[in-house]
Enzyme design. Sequence first.
Site, PDB file in Angstrom:
ATOM      1  N   ASP A  36       0.636  -1.335  -0.178  1.00 26.39           N
ATOM      2  CA  ASP A  36      -0.169   0.039  -0.353  1.00 26.39           C
ATOM      3  C   ASP A  36       0.865   0.953   0.284  1.00 26.39           C
ATOM      4  O   ASP A  36       0.825   2.468   0.626  1.00 26.39           O
ATOM      5  CB  ASP A  36      -1.348  -0.061   1.757  1.00 26.39           C
ATOM      6  CG  ASP A  36      -1.954  -1.191   1.102  1.00 26.39           C
ATOM      7  OD1 ASP A  36      -2.097  -1.590   0.338  1.00 26.39           O
ATOM      8  OD2 ASP A  36      -1.984  -1.798   2.742  1.00 26.39           O
ATOM      9  N   GLU A 212     -11.407   0.290  -4.056  1.00 24.04           N
ATOM     10  CA  GLU A 212     -10.719   0.381  -2.706  1.00 24.04           C
ATOM     11  C   GLU A 212      -9.480   0.993  -2.971  1.00 24.04           C
ATOM     12  O   GLU A 212      -9.438   1.073  -4.576  1.00 24.04           O
ATOM     13  CB  GLU A 212     -10.402  -1.368  -2.011  1.00 24.04           C
ATOM     14  CG  GLU A 212      -9.458  -2.354  -2.666  1.00 24.04           C
ATOM     15  CD  GLU A 212      -8.749  -3.183  -1.987  1.00 24.04           C
ATOM     16  OE1 GLU A 212      -8.087  -3.426  -2.118  1.00 24.04           O
ATOM     17  OE2 GLU A 212      -9.873  -3.738  -0.794  1.00 24.04           O
TER      18      GLU A 212
END
Length: 328
Positions: A36, A212
Site C-alpha cells: 500500500d 478500494e
Amino acid sequence: MKRELLSSVAVAMALLAPVSSAQNPLDFGSDIRTADPSAHVWQDGKMYLYTSHDEECQPDFFMKDWHVFSSTDLVNWTDHGAVLSVDDLSWADNYAWAPDAAYKDGKYYFVFPAGTGHKDRVNPEKSTKWMGIGVAVSDSPTGPFKDAIGEPLWREPYANDPALFIDDDGQAYLYFHGSNFDYYVAEMADDMRSIKGDFQKMDMGGHEPKMEGPWVFKRGDKYYFTMPEGNRVLTYYMADSPKGPWEYQGVIMEQEHESNNHHSIVEYKGQWLLFYHRWLDTPESDCNKKQRHVAAEYLQFNEDGTIQKVKRTKEGVSDFAERLKMAP
C-alpha cells in the site's frame, strides 16, 4: 591481450547486471513486508513512501504499524522505521492498513485506517470487525506522528483506505473506501482535524464498480481519480474538478494473480511514477504463500492527458539516476 581484457570486462558486466537491474520489488534494505505505498515529494526534495507493514505470514491482514522510507534515486532507500502504531491509539488495536500523508501550513498530516474486532470469513454474520480513519500530525515527514484527535474522523460509515489530496488553493479533500459508501468525498476543515459539512457523492459517469484504495492527483489542469477496480485492476477517471463529474478512462495496470493491488502516482524530478505492491513467493519465509512487496514503474501520458497502460517489469525504476543524467 586486448581480446582477453574485453572478455573480462564483458564477464564483469554480466555479473553486475543482475545487481543493478533487480530492483523491482524495491529494496528497502529491510526484511519487513510492505504494501500500500503512498508516495510524496516534500520540500526537502526527497521521495517518501508511507507504507503499511504486513506481519510475516500474517493470518488475515492483522497489521500493527506503518513505516516510511525515503530516497533521492529510488534505488537506495532509508528505512525510518515505524511512524505510528496501533499501540499509540486509544480507539483501535489492529488493521493498520493503507495510509496516506499530506503537508499543510508547516505540518505533516498522516491519515490512516485502523480498527477493532474480528472478521469471520467462514460465518460473516459473526464478524465484529470495524474500521475508521484517523489523523496524526508531526513536524517531520518521518514522524513520529501523534494521534491528533484521539478518535476516528467518524464511526459510520465503516471506512478504510484514505487518500488525502490538497488542491492548489489549499483545500484538502479526503477520499476513501467505505462499506456501501464508495465514491464519496469529504472536504477537510482548515485545521485538518475534522471534515466540514457532509459527505458528497461524486458523479462517476455511471460506472461504479467494486473498488478500494482510491488515489487522486492533478496534472496540468486535469484531475485523476485512480483505484483498484474489483480490488485488483488499476483503472482511472479524469475530471476538471477534484469532486468530478468524472469520466471513466480505463485500465492503467492489469491484475496479477487473484490478488489485490494498491498504488499511488506522483511526479519526481520530471518523471511520473507508479508505486504499487505485488504478491510474490517468499521461499525464505516460514510460510508457503505469496506475500506483498512494494514495486514501482514509470508512468507515461498521451498528448490528450490519458494514461498509457503500464506493464510490470523486473527492472522497475532502477535506471532512474541514469534517466536524469540523459534528460535535456
